[in-house]
Design a protein around this motif. Structure first.
Motif: not given
Length: 371
Positions: A328-349
């Motif tokens: 989704g909105g995270c697919t093209g994010c250039t900052l993914q390597d420093t993201c602290g939230t796993c994708m299943p939790l992102v989906q709940l948010y």
């Protein structure tokens, strides 16, 4: 009942003592040898004496040692959610609507055997509040008999109950993690929305401590009790217990946002970069109906263990790999390597329609790249 367990664990072999948080590794040849030994070999007699102060000299292994067989599955840890019910009504709870539904005993017994067959050595019992489940004692006892090292997540309110305390001192868990919701009755009872809950917690904590049960504390920090954080820390130190602090509130397992306003902004901390996890590969979660998923957050897709047995878990690795991919909105994010939230939790948010800043801690602007 066994005093020691010899077991495979994630490609290695261990000897453990129920009720103790740690064991020690042994070579496979020693594990194989124990299966043929009539009495404890000298090396294990000495190791158990050093580790736990046990005297096994001359004791037959048949009476005191449980040797768990090797499993064809690669799982070492599991979480079993006995029910979604609780005797508290905390507004920050991630469960949302709390129900006491679950499997009947024959199905639960088979489920525990399936969890054991998957190779699970460390089993976490949770809920809801597991100790208010009508089959808690039967589940705990069966898991112990199957040679699983048990950890219990609890609010501690029933630990002073004679039957519960007798159960836990007879079949000792390797660890219990007690949630702390305040340091005074006014704050604690206000957060749990159950008058008298602080008194029950303190009685339970004291009883378990006096019984020598292995414990640590989880300090749950919300906007209602943030002013008592220091006092909660002092409570842990008074009992000589280790503690961890939890301040990040998550949406409910149904994607509801009603739990998020309880977050205390001053205690919102930046998460460590997410580097992946073993969920679905070496560990799994089981809900009250026997549905296995990669974890308590990523509950779908799931596998019905009551119908498929341990063989169904072979699909969990693929499910995990798909769920943990940025979407989704995270697919093209250039900052993914420093993201602290796993994708299943992102989906709940996202389901909870939470503000982006709630789960994405990068500062604007966020540059996306074309895919």
């Amino acid at each position: 009942m066994h005093q020691l367990i010899a077991s495979p664990f994630l490609g290695e072999y261990m000897v453990l003592k129920p009720g103790e948080p740690r064991g020690f590794k042994i070579p496979r040849s020693a594990y194989i040898g124990l299966g043929k030994a009539a009495a404890f070999p000298p090396w294990l007699v000495e190791a158990a004496r050093k580790a736990w102060g046990m005297d096994l000299h001359g004791q037959p292994t048949a009476e005191s040692l449980l040797i768990r067989p090797e499993s064809t599955y690669a799982f070492g840890k599991a979480t079993y959610e006995l029910n979604l019910g609780c005797n508290y009504d905390c507004e920050h709870c991630y469960l949302g609507l709390k129900t006491f539904e679950g499997l009947e005993w024959p199905e639960r017994e088979r489920l525990l055997e399936t969890i054991r067959d998957a190779g699970t050595l460390w089993l976490q019992l949770t809920g809801g509040e597991p100790m208010v489940d009508r089959l808690f004692a039967a589940v705990h006892t069966k898991a112990y008999e199957l040679g699983m090292m048990i950890e219990i997540l609890t609010n501690g309110s029933r630990l002073a109950n004679t039957k519960i305390l007798d159960l836990l001192t007879t079949y000792r868990p390797s660890k219990m993690s007690l949630s702390v919701y305040g340091a005074t009755a006014e704050t604690y009872d206000g957060l749990t929305r159950r008058p008298g809950s602080f008194r029950k917690f303190m009685r339970g904590l004291t009883a378990a401590h006096e019984a020598g049960l292995q414990m640590n504390l989880s300090l749950i920090i919300t906007d209602r009790n943030a002013h008592e954080v220091d006092a909660m820390r002092e409570l842990a130190e008074r009992f000589g217990l280790r503690y961890r602090e939890y301040a990040q509130m998550s949406p409910t397992i149904h994607g509801g946002g009603e739990s998020l306003p309880s977050q205390s902004p001053q205690y919102l901390r930046k998460r460590q970069p997410f580097r992946g996890c073993d969920a679905g590969h070496t560990s799994f979660h089981v809900d009250p109906f026997g549905k296995a998923s990669i974890c308590k957050i990523g509950r779908n897709p799931n596998i019905d263990l009551t119908k498929e047995g341990a063989a169904g878990l072979l699909r969990l690795g693929g499910i995990s790999d798909n769920l943990l991919l940025r979407q989704g909105g995270c697919t093209g994010c250039t900052l993914q390597d420093t993201c602290g939230t796993c994708m299943p939790l992102v989906q709940l948010y996202r389901e909870a329609k939470a503000p982006l800043a709630t789960y994405c801690q990068h500062k604007e602007p966020r540059k996306e790249v074309a895919q």
